[in-house]
Design an enzyme around this catalytic site. Structure first.
Site, PDB file in Angstrom:
ATOM      1  CD  GLU A  32     -14.162   2.585  -7.886  1.00 35.55           C
ATOM      2  OE1 GLU A  32     -13.710   2.824  -6.759  1.00 35.55           O
ATOM      3  OE2 GLU A  32     -13.370   2.313  -8.801  1.00 35.55           O
ATOM      4  N   GLY A  98     -10.110   7.674   0.091  1.00 36.37           N
ATOM      5  CA  GLY A  98      -9.753   7.664   1.388  1.00 36.37           C
ATOM      6  C   GLY A  98      -9.839   9.337   1.887  1.00 36.37           C
ATOM      7  CG  MET A 211      -4.322   4.177  -5.174  1.00 41.96           C
ATOM      8  SD  MET A 211      -4.402   2.483  -4.445  1.00 41.96           S
ATOM      9  CE  MET A 211      -2.948   1.758  -5.235  1.00 41.96           C
ATOM     10  CD  GLU A 212      -7.549   3.981  -9.316  1.00 40.87           C
ATOM     11  OE1 GLU A 212      -6.984   2.881  -8.504  1.00 40.87           O
ATOM     12  OE2 GLU A 212      -8.469   4.726  -8.783  1.00 40.87           O
ATOM     13  CG  ASP A 235     -10.539   4.699   3.482  1.00 47.45           C
ATOM     14  OD1 ASP A 235      -9.528   5.175   3.425  1.00 47.45           O
ATOM     15  OD2 ASP A 235     -10.722   3.997   2.272  1.00 47.45           O
TER      16      ASP A 235
END
Length: 267
Positions: A32, A98, A211-212, A235
């Protein structure tokens, strides 16, 4: 005469201060940040406690990059260290996510408008009750949803119109990613369930899950630093999420970084 001289010196000082303003950029995984690091001029590494920070110039602006690692705690730690030691005027998170919104396809990019936790609260047999976090100093409740900076949202939306992203190759052909605004939700779990994405869409009107972001948003909110979360879809957060992420990770990460660089370089 003295008054004019003092005013002149003060103006020079202000110009110098403004010239030194720094933009913070975060990503969770090495890919990233690879594209951003490759475009950095005069790069210099600094390790502070558990985090590596890279300072330099990107598109003519002073920036500091850092990899947070995966998850909310890692993200909060790195964000706090960056704010404390580099004092960025604003902070941007670049990464993958996602897709929750069924209108989003692989490679599409979401400019976050609202960021919230999807795993903070009370878990019930068939539902989730979402709670607000609290400021530990004042004990006052934070917003359940953290708002990204309106000026940064507007800039990202505007500069995205003139960008060329890496195309997504599928059996049906290739396509250019779309850029949309939306709600991004955060939790310490990798979502790979259609049932869960349906709940996130229904309960939180989520466009994407990762997740962050909310940990970064909460840290910036409590420290009064403008922020923006940009995510590209690797995804669909369903049963094929792990395989899709492996196939589309690099393209999604690069496309998110392309938009971040345009935001940094924009006026």
């Amino acid at each position: 005469m003295k008054k004019s001289l003092l005013l002149f010196v003060f103006c020079l000082f202000q110009i110098d201060v403004n010239a030194q303003e720094t933009i913070g950029i975060l990503g969770a995984f090495p890919p990233e940040l690879v594209h951003l690091r490759a475009n950095l001029v005069n790069a210099k590494d600094t390790v502070i406690r558990s985090a590596r920070f890279i300072t330099g110039q990107l598109r003519g602006k002073n920036v500091v990059l850092a990899q947070t690692g995966v998850g909310k705690v890692n993200a909060a730690i790195t964000t706090t260290l960056m704010l404390e030691h580099f004092n960025p005027k604003q902070l941007i998170f670049s990464g993958i996510a996602g897709a929750v919104d069924p209108a989003l396809r692989l490679g599409d990019i979401v400019i976050g408008t609202d960021i919230t936790y999807h795993d903070f609260g009370a878990v019930k047999d068939d539902a989730m009750e979402y709670w607000a976090t609290k400021n530990p100093l004042t004990n006052l409740a934070n917003p359940v949803t953290f708002k990204c900076d309106p000026a940064l949202i507007a800039k990202a939306t505007e500069v995205s119109k003139g960008l060329t992203f890496q195309q997504i190759q599928r059996k049906s052909g290739s396509r250019m990613p779309a850029v949309k605004q939306g709600v991004i939700v955060t939790g310490d779990v990798f979502v790979s369930s259609k049932k869960i994405t349906d709940r996130l869409l229904k309960d939180l009107k989520a466009a994407a899950t990762e997740m962050e972001g909310a940990a970064v948003a909460q840290t910036c909110y409590q420290q009064s630093v403008p922020f923006l979360i940009i995510r590209s879809m690797s995804d669909n957060a369903n049963e094929n999420a792990k395989d899709d992420m492996g196939n589309f990770y690099d393209i999604a990460a690069t496309n998110a970084a392309t938009l971040v660089m345009a935001v940094v370089g924009g006026k």
